[in-house]
Motif scaffolding. Structure first.
Motif, mmCIF file in Angstrom:
data_model
loop_
_atom_site.group_PDB
_atom_site.id
_atom_site.type_symbol
_atom_site.label_atom_id
_atom_site.label_comp_id
_atom_site.label_asym_id
_atom_site.label_seq_id
_atom_site.Cartn_x
_atom_site.Cartn_y
_atom_site.Cartn_z
ATOM 1 N N SER A 92 -19.477 2.434 27.700
ATOM 2 C CA SER A 92 -18.581 2.506 26.544
ATOM 3 C C SER A 92 -17.671 1.284 26.578
ATOM 4 C CB SER A 92 -17.739 3.788 26.591
ATOM 5 O OG SER A 92 -16.735 3.775 25.590
ATOM 6 N N PRO A 93 -17.702 0.429 25.564
ATOM 7 C CA PRO A 93 -18.613 0.484 24.424
ATOM 8 C C PRO A 93 -20.015 0.047 24.830
ATOM 9 C CG PRO A 93 -17.334 -1.536 24.335
ATOM 10 C CD PRO A 93 -16.796 -0.748 25.502
ATOM 11 N N GLY A 94 -20.995 0.451 24.034
ATOM 12 C CA GLY A 94 -22.354 0.020 24.293
ATOM 13 C C GLY A 94 -22.527 -1.468 24.001
ATOM 14 N N LEU A 95 -23.671 -1.981 24.355
ATOM 15 C CA LEU A 95 -23.958 -3.410 24.201
ATOM 16 C C LEU A 95 -23.762 -3.869 22.758
ATOM 17 C CD1 LEU A 95 -26.933 -5.350 25.750
ATOM 18 C CD2 LEU A 95 -26.540 -5.478 23.299
ATOM 19 N N GLU A 96 -24.271 -3.106 21.804
ATOM 20 C CA GLU A 96 -24.196 -3.523 20.400
ATOM 21 C C GLU A 96 -22.755 -3.630 19.922
ATOM 22 O OE1 GLU A 96 -26.716 -4.647 18.812
ATOM 23 O OE2 GLU A 96 -28.144 -4.085 20.390
ATOM 24 N N ALA A 97 -21.912 -2.688 20.321
ATOM 25 C CA ALA A 97 -20.504 -2.740 19.915
ATOM 26 C C ALA A 97 -19.759 -3.845 20.654
ATOM 27 C CB ALA A 97 -19.835 -1.393 20.166
ATOM 28 N N LEU A 98 -20.118 -4.055 21.911
ATOM 29 C CA LEU A 98 -19.445 -5.070 22.711
ATOM 30 C C LEU A 98 -19.616 -6.459 22.116
ATOM 31 C CD1 LEU A 98 -17.881 -5.764 25.321
ATOM 32 C CD2 LEU A 98 -20.098 -5.943 26.484
ATOM 33 N N LYS A 99 -20.809 -6.756 21.615
ATOM 34 C CA LYS A 99 -21.067 -8.101 21.090
ATOM 35 C C LYS A 99 -20.753 -8.239 19.600
ATOM 36 C CE LYS A 99 -26.008 -7.593 19.986
ATOM 37 N NZ LYS A 99 -27.372 -8.096 20.258
ATOM 38 N N ASP A 100 -20.331 -7.156 18.971
ATOM 39 C CA ASP A 100 -20.072 -7.161 17.527
ATOM 40 C C ASP A 100 -18.577 -7.017 17.266
ATOM 41 O OD1 ASP A 100 -19.968 -6.838 14.809
ATOM 42 O OD2 ASP A 100 -21.105 -4.956 14.754
ATOM 43 N N SER A 101 -17.907 -8.117 17.018
ATOM 44 C CA SER A 101 -16.452 -8.090 16.848
ATOM 45 C C SER A 101 -16.010 -7.284 15.637
ATOM 46 C CB SER A 101 -15.902 -9.516 16.743
ATOM 47 O OG SER A 101 -16.456 -10.188 15.625
ATOM 48 N N THR A 102 -16.921 -7.023 14.690
ATOM 49 C CA THR A 102 -16.538 -6.205 13.532
ATOM 50 C C THR A 102 -16.282 -4.758 13.943
ATOM 51 O OG1 THR A 102 -18.811 -5.598 12.904
ATOM 52 C CG2 THR A 102 -17.922 -7.669 12.016
ATOM 53 N N GLN A 103 -16.734 -4.365 15.128
ATOM 54 C CA GLN A 103 -16.506 -3.001 15.602
ATOM 55 C C GLN A 103 -15.218 -2.870 16.426
ATOM 56 O OE1 GLN A 103 -19.661 -0.426 16.840
ATOM 57 N NE2 GLN A 103 -21.257 -1.923 16.313
ATOM 58 N N TYR A 104 -14.532 -3.981 16.658
ATOM 59 C CA TYR A 104 -13.336 -3.920 17.508
ATOM 60 C C TYR A 104 -12.209 -3.123 16.867
ATOM 61 C CZ TYR A 104 -15.501 -7.427 20.577
ATOM 62 O OH TYR A 104 -16.332 -8.093 21.439
ATOM 63 N N ALA A 105 -12.149 -3.126 15.541
ATOM 64 C CA ALA A 105 -11.129 -2.314 14.869
ATOM 65 C C ALA A 105 -11.358 -0.835 15.157
ATOM 66 C CB ALA A 105 -11.154 -2.579 13.368
ATOM 67 N N ARG A 106 -12.624 -0.444 15.205
ATOM 68 C CA ARG A 106 -12.960 0.947 15.545
ATOM 69 C C ARG A 106 -12.562 1.257 16.987
ATOM 70 N NH1 ARG A 106 -16.944 3.260 18.312
ATOM 71 N NH2 ARG A 106 -18.284 1.415 18.518
ATOM 72 N N LEU A 107 -12.812 0.332 17.891
ATOM 73 C CA LEU A 107 -12.441 0.527 19.291
ATOM 74 C C LEU A 107 -10.921 0.585 19.449
ATOM 75 C CD1 LEU A 107 -15.023 -1.897 20.959
ATOM 76 C CD2 LEU A 107 -15.192 0.589 20.680
ATOM 77 N N GLU A 108 -10.232 -0.219 18.643
ATOM 78 C CA GLU A 108 -8.761 -0.181 18.661
ATOM 79 C C GLU A 108 -8.252 1.191 18.227
ATOM 80 O OE1 GLU A 108 -4.898 -2.527 16.714
ATOM 81 O OE2 GLU A 108 -6.946 -3.143 16.210
ATOM 82 N N ARG A 109 -8.851 1.754 17.183
ATOM 83 C CA ARG A 109 -8.438 3.085 16.728
ATOM 84 C C ARG A 109 -8.686 4.130 17.821
ATOM 85 N NH1 ARG A 109 -10.801 1.131 11.922
ATOM 86 N NH2 ARG A 109 -12.785 2.213 12.308
ATOM 87 N N TYR A 110 -9.787 3.983 18.532
ATOM 88 C CA TYR A 110 -10.111 4.912 19.625
ATOM 89 C C TYR A 110 -9.058 4.847 20.728
ATOM 90 C CZ TYR A 110 -12.349 5.919 24.183
ATOM 91 O OH TYR A 110 -12.626 6.340 25.460
ATOM 92 N N VAL A 111 -8.738 3.640 21.178
ATOM 93 C CA VAL A 111 -7.773 3.496 22.262
ATOM 94 C C VAL A 111 -6.391 3.992 21.832
ATOM 95 C CG1 VAL A 111 -6.536 1.850 23.727
ATOM 96 C CG2 VAL A 111 -9.004 1.595 23.369
ATOM 97 N N LYS A 112 -5.916 3.490 20.702
ATOM 98 C CA LYS A 112 -4.585 3.890 20.240
ATOM 99 C C LYS A 112 -4.518 5.378 19.927
ATOM 100 C CE LYS A 112 -2.934 -0.495 18.280
ATOM 101 N NZ LYS A 112 -2.498 -1.180 17.039
ATOM 102 N N GLY A 113 -5.548 5.876 19.249
ATOM 103 C CA GLY A 113 -5.528 7.292 18.860
ATOM 104 C C GLY A 113 -5.582 8.228 20.043
ATOM 105 N N THR A 114 -6.414 7.910 21.031
ATOM 106 C CA THR A 114 -6.547 8.778 22.197
ATOM 107 C C THR A 114 -5.291 8.741 23.056
ATOM 108 O OG1 THR A 114 -8.942 8.384 22.211
ATOM 109 C CG2 THR A 114 -7.976 9.303 24.209
ATOM 110 N N VAL A 115 -4.804 7.542 23.349
ATOM 111 C CA VAL A 115 -3.614 7.423 24.194
ATOM 112 C C VAL A 115 -2.387 7.992 23.487
ATOM 113 C CG1 VAL A 115 -2.099 5.833 25.433
ATOM 114 C CG2 VAL A 115 -4.572 5.430 25.426
ATOM 115 N N ALA A 116 -2.246 7.705 22.205
ATOM 116 C CA ALA A 116 -1.084 8.203 21.462
ATOM 117 C C ALA A 116 -1.033 9.725 21.424
ATOM 118 C CB ALA A 116 -1.092 7.650 20.036
ATOM 119 N N ALA A 117 -2.196 10.358 21.352
ATOM 120 C CA ALA A 117 -2.241 11.821 21.282
ATOM 121 C C ALA A 117 -1.640 12.475 22.523
ATOM 122 C CB ALA A 117 -3.687 12.283 21.093
ATOM 123 N N PHE A 118 -1.678 11.743 23.651
ATOM 124 C CA PHE A 118 -1.183 12.318 24.911
ATOM 125 C C PHE A 118 -0.176 11.400 25.604
ATOM 126 C CE2 PHE A 118 -5.506 13.820 24.079
ATOM 127 C CZ PHE A 118 -5.293 15.199 24.041
#
Length: 380
Positions: free
Chosen positions: A160-186
């Motif tokens: 996590s993230p998988g290879l396709e997401a790691l090399k695709d900078s257009t998915q970084y906004a999604r990864l940012e939402r994951y990190v912020k959303g998960t950490v913020a929740a707790f």
């Protein structure tokens, strides 16, 4: 008319409150907390007690996805197995999450994490959550996970993230939402011990998936690792952030690789892995003491590699270093088999288990190991 005026005023007050809350959140994220000072980190650590636990995956799950997907979330097994850990004095667990779980159903994922934390709290266990991981299969997929390959160590674990997401900078906004959303929740949840930003970020998986890995993987990981620390810190978590060094020369800060410098420099507390013998374990602790911060070994104990509870755990206690071994219960991850099972065929349970403490029925693999853990943690 009086009722209408009252309603309008109530609505205005409500909207004003919402506006204040939104502005407060914007301000909060615009002014993220700093990396903890050594004093702050050591003050936090002084309140935790000696931390002992395992990298936890319930025996019924093959990977992070199967552990937390709605269809597979096995609270009965989680409760039972955390109970076994608690009885031998363990008070923490290192638990891996996955970005695809948040993408699929963020609200459901957060709710399941809350349920998991309630179960852990019942057993007086504070988990350390891992957000990203560079080990094993670089092609994660949601849904029904494949069955384990017989006799193969971690045959279904995914990155996590998988290879396709790691090399695709257009998915970084999604990864940012994951990190912020998960950490913020707790972020202010006392049930959470800490956040491990990225497990072994520069692991090339040479013996397993090396042929299909990105050849320049580290070039993608370093900037994303740095961003992930910033994302997590932006929501002002009350818990420490860390990423554990696991391989290399740690004698001085200058001997670290560029990615190791990011991991050390951005961490509130120092974490590391060590699967070597007791002498090497102690040497590594002494090397990392130069940073003056609390230390937790977040992976150790590989019997076939010369790393045993009887060697490492007393040393960890001597130096007040937290100790989290790989594996609690023998299950679908099959980590009782050694790393070389990717190249060597095993047709029966190995006489010497590589990882794990308990069999699926709760009986210890080695009773003397369990007694040692109980003794060192003073479990009754």
């Amino acid at each position: 008319m009086k009722f209408l005026k009252t309603t309008v005023w109530a609505l205005l007050i409500c909207l004003s409150f919402q506006s204040f809350a939104i502005n407060a959140e914007d301000k909060k994220q615009a002014n993220p907390r700093e990396i903890w000072t050594k004093e702050q980190a050591n003050q936090w650590y002084s309140q935790q007690g000696w931390l002992v636990g395992a990298d936890f995956l319930p025996s019924t799950a093959i990977n992070q996805l199967e552990m937390f997907q709605a269809a597979d979330f096995d609270t009965v097994t989680i409760n039972r197995e955390l109970g076994w850990a608690s009885k031998i004095g363990m008070n923490t667990m290192r638990v891996y999450l996955h970005d695809l779980l948040f993408q699929e159903d963020s609200a459901g994922f957060v709710k399941r994490l809350d349920t998991f934390l309630n179960i852990a709290q019942k057993h007086k266990i504070k988990p350390l959550f891992v957000l990203f991981d560079s080990c094993w299969d670089p092609f994660p997929k949601l849904g029904k996970q494949r069955a384990p390959k017989p006799g193969v160590h971690n045959s279904g674990w995914v990155q996590s993230p998988g290879l396709e997401a790691l090399k695709d900078s257009t998915q970084y906004a999604r990864l940012e939402r994951y990190v912020k959303g998960t950490v913020a929740a707790f972020a202010n949840d006392s049930r959470v011990l800490a956040w491990d930003i990225w497990n072994e970020p520069d692991n090339p998986n040479t013996s397993s998936y090396g042929k299909v890995e990105l050849p320049n993987k580290v070039d993608y990981v370093i900037p994303l690792l740095s961003k992930a620390f910033v994302w997590a810190r932006s929501v002002n978590p009350s818990q420490p952030l860390t990423a554990g060094v696991w391989n290399g020369n740690w004698e001085t800060h200058e001997t670290l690789t560029p990615i190791e410098k990011v991991m050390i420099d951005q961490s509130d507390i120092i974490t590391f892995h060590n699967y070597e013998d007791a002498a090497d374990f102690e040497k590594r602790i002494k090397q990392l003491q130069q940073y003056g911060r609390p230390m937790i070994c977040t992976e150790y104990m590989s019997r076939g590699n010369g790393s045993f509870f009887k060697g490492s755990l007393p040393i960890a206690k001597k130096y007040n270093v937290g100790a989290i071994n790989w594996g609690l219960v023998d299950g679908k991850s099959q980590t009782i088999y050694p790393w070389d099972s990717w190249k060597k065929t095993y047709t029966a349970e190995p006489e010497l288990w590589f990882h794990d403490i308990f069999r699926k029925d709760g009986t210890p693999y080695k009773k003397d190991e369990v007694e040692l853990i109980k003794k060192l943690t003073s479990a009754k």
